[in-house]
Design a protein around this motif. Structure first.
Motif, PDB file in Angstrom:
ATOM      1  N   PRO A  13      -1.182  21.831   2.223  1.00 38.71           N
ATOM      2  CA  PRO A  13      -1.579  20.452   1.918  1.00 38.71           C
ATOM      3  C   PRO A  13      -2.710  19.924   2.784  1.00 38.71           C
ATOM      4  O   PRO A  13      -3.627  19.272   2.282  1.00 38.71           O
ATOM      5  CB  PRO A  13      -0.281  19.657   2.170  1.00 38.71           C
ATOM      6  CG  PRO A  13       0.815  20.644   2.052  1.00 38.71           C
ATOM      7  CD  PRO A  13       0.263  21.946   2.516  1.00 38.71           C
TER       8      PRO A  13
ATOM      9  N   ALA B 149      -0.853  16.168  -2.283  1.00 34.68           N
ATOM     10  CA  ALA B 149      -2.070  16.768  -1.717  1.00 34.68           C
ATOM     11  C   ALA B 149      -2.650  17.818  -2.653  1.00 34.68           C
ATOM     12  O   ALA B 149      -3.876  17.940  -2.791  1.00 34.68           O
ATOM     13  CB  ALA B 149      -1.756  17.393  -0.355  1.00 34.68           C
TER      14      ALA B 149
ATOM     15  N   GLN C 132       3.262  17.698  -0.191  1.00 29.47           N
ATOM     16  CA  GLN C 132       2.641  18.922  -0.691  1.00 29.47           C
ATOM     17  C   GLN C 132       2.148  18.753  -2.128  1.00 29.47           C
ATOM     18  O   GLN C 132       1.030  19.150  -2.468  1.00 29.47           O
ATOM     19  CB  GLN C 132       3.645  20.070  -0.614  1.00 29.47           C
ATOM     20  CG  GLN C 132       3.055  21.427  -0.932  1.00 29.47           C
ATOM     21  CD  GLN C 132       4.114  22.511  -0.943  1.00 29.47           C
ATOM     22  OE1 GLN C 132       4.960  22.521  -1.824  1.00 29.47           O
ATOM     23  NE2 GLN C 132       4.056  23.415   0.014  1.00 29.47           N
TER      24      GLN C 132
END
Length: 583
Positions: free
Chosen positions: A171, A155, A152
């Protein structure tokens, strides 16, 4: 020397300064050097965490000022570093955005309120001695959770590396949105980000002790000031307020209290689990006595200090603790040294921080996210414990595809399910005599006899409501499938350390069922096991039935070898065999 010796027990009884005292003069220089190292590596890192948490850059510095001092004063661990952490920062960003815009004054105030609520929860945990709760978040679930957070975080910074505004929810959509807008890439920003990543990775590869992130930060600040990066389309941090943080009580946002409490509870779970695991690991490494409950007070004090100085939740950081350990630090003196350096930065060096390019922080945070993706840990789980690999994978998937809050819930629930499965899954054996009269354990199967007409059945788990039924089924199956019929079933209970009420009543019912089949039942239980529980539930007591508790398997088999179980209707009042204890 006598007074010094008498002081040492006193120091161990003190509820504070356990991580500092006694001070070893020979160790002191190493701790100071380790503190300088932590400052060099940690300052860029905590500034990066502010991008994850969605708070001003200076709040990252605040997390390694008074919170470090508070834990050093009240905590017990001599090694644990308490500061900003990517997992709790991600929880803040993932949950508080539902009630306030990221970066807004209200949002920043909410992050401090959460820190205060976490401190309160930690104090409550200490009052009720809830340090053991750390054991209920399985390491596999924690690996999966941190891996999901890593995905997460990485991204989320992908857009920043290319000079694009963040877009997309979650993400996957954030990465997809970057590829959809790849033609809009800000080339100077992307080139700078690639250069920073090259410096960080290069230092890690070829000079592991070199502070790659710090070199990148200083180099980019100098280049930004000299060449005016902001005028060439490269975004910079902007003014960073200097001086000491103001002390104030965070506002109580009654309209968002439910979200604040949910966020605080999620952070609390991660803090308890991650901090305790880290502190224990280093205490074991140096043969020191850990104290989870004292560390909880230290963590509460650190989060209270964070709340009062306008910053966000702090946590025991495995990465920063390892930084200090690798640099030779062994006590909280190292952490106080770091706090002193941060104080100097806040007083005299915040102006240069304003030239720091935003892409540099994005690159640092991106690398933090990549480092959190525990490929090695996931691979080890897959090779060694596939069921726990599934737990880790599911937890990571929930974090990535749903959100961090549900990831926390998944980690806790899956940990409890994994614990229940391990307890429920029967590890049972039957014993037979081998060479030299040694007992050999076999998987449960019919007609594996310890002596003619006698089966010794070993149950290697606590007996409780969830597995008592399976225990009964397996014993009755062994009896039913035996040919010729059995005379005795001997339950080896030396590996059972607890029998709950349901299991106790189940044992009574099992005894009655075996009576009907003309099979006697006896137990082997040591005083340190569950002998007293078997007696308390009267599990082997029946009117006229010959049932006994033996100290060893040998004693049970030798006594019962030539003894036939007498039906309860005809053996009322029979005396126990010599050398045994009646149930």
């Amino acid at each position: 020397m006598k007074p010094a010796a008498s002081m040492e027990p006193l120091l161990h009884r003190m509820p504070f300064l356990q991580g500092l005292l006694p001070i070893n003069a020979a160790q002191l220089p190493h701790d100071v050097v380790a503190g300088i190292t932590l400052a060099a590596l940690g300052i860029p890192e905590v500034m990066g965490y502010t991008k994850i948490a969605g708070t001003p850059t200076v709040t990252g510095l605040y997390t390694i000022l008074l919170p470090l001092v508070a834990f050093a004063f009240f905590g017990a661990s001599r090694q644990l570093v308490v500061a900003a952490d990517s997992a709790t920062a991600a929880i803040l960003a993932g949950m508080l955005t539902a009630v306030a815009a990221v970066g807004s004054k209200e949002y920043v105030g909410l992050t401090s309120t959460v820190a205060l609520m976490v401190a309160v929860m930690l104090v409550i945990a200490r009052v009720f001695r809830l340090g053991f709760l750390a054991d209920f978040l399985a390491r596999s679930a924690l690996i999966g959770f941190l891996t999901g957070v890593g995905v997460q975080v990485a991204a989320g910074e992908f857009a920043g590396l290319l000079g694009l505004p963040k877009a997309g929810h979650g993400p996957i959509m954030q990465v997809v949105s970057v590829f959809q807008r790849i033609a809009e890439t800000n080339t100077p920003t992307a080139a700078l980000a690639i250069a920073v990543l090259a410096v960080i990775v290069g230092c890690k590869r070829f000079a592991p002790r070199a502070p790659g992130a710090l070199i990148a930060v200083i180099g980019s600040i100098v280049a930004s000031a000299m060449f005016g990066f902001s005028s060439h389309g490269i975004a910079v941090t902007g003014d960073v307020p200097g001086g000491l943080p103001s002390l104030f009580l965070p506002p109580m946002h009654t309209n968002a209290i439910n979200q604040v409490l949910a966020t605080a509870a999620s952070c609390f779970i991660v803090i308890i689990a991650q901090s305790a695991a880290t502190a224990r690991a280093y205490a074991n490494r140096y043969n020191e006595k850990g104290d989870d409950n004292a560390d909880i007070i230290g963590l509460a004090a650190a989060n209270a200090a964070a709340a009062l100085t306008g910053t966000f939740v702090v946590n025991g950081s495995p990465t920063k603790t390892e930084m200090v350990d690798e640099a030779g630090g062994r006590t909280q003196v190292a952490h106080l040294t770091t706090a002193a350096i941060v104080l100097l930065v806040l007083l005299f060096l915040t102006k240069p921080l304003g030239f720091l390019p935003a892409a540099v922080l994005s690159a640092i945070v991106f690398m933090i996210g990549v480092k959190l993706i525990d490929v090695k840990g996931m691979g080890e789980l897959y090779r060694m414990q596939k069921d726990e690999f599934v737990v880790a994978l599911l937890t990571a998937g929930v974090v990535v595809f749903v959100d961090v809050m549900h990831g926390i819930l998944a980690a806790v629930v899956l940990s409890l399910i994994a614990h229940a499965r391990h307890s429920y899954r029967l590890r049972t054996r039957v014993l037979t005599r081998g060479p030299a009269d040694r007992w050999l354990a076999h998987h449960v199967a019919p007609n594996l006899l310890a002596a003619p007409g006698i089966v010794v059945y070993r149950f290697e788990a606590d007996l409780f409501y969830a597995n008592a039924g399976r225990f009964t089924e397996e014993v009755l199956k062994v009896v039913t499938e035996a040919s010729p019929p059995l005379r005795w079933i001997v339950v080896d209970a030396t590996e059972i350390y607890n029998i709950d009420y349901t299991a106790g009543k189940t044992l009574v019912q099992l005894g009655s069922e075996l009576d009907k089949r003309g099979v006697g039942i006896a137990a082997v239980a040591l005083a340190t096991g569950v002998r007293h529980q078997i007696e308390r539930y009267q599990a082997l007591r029946a009117r006229g039935a010959h049932r006994e508790i033996f100290a060893t398997v040998d004693a049970a088999v030798d006594t019962l070898r030539d003894l036939a179980p007498t039906p309860s209707t005809s053996e009322a009042g029979s005396a126990p065999a010599s050398g045994t204890k009646p149930a």
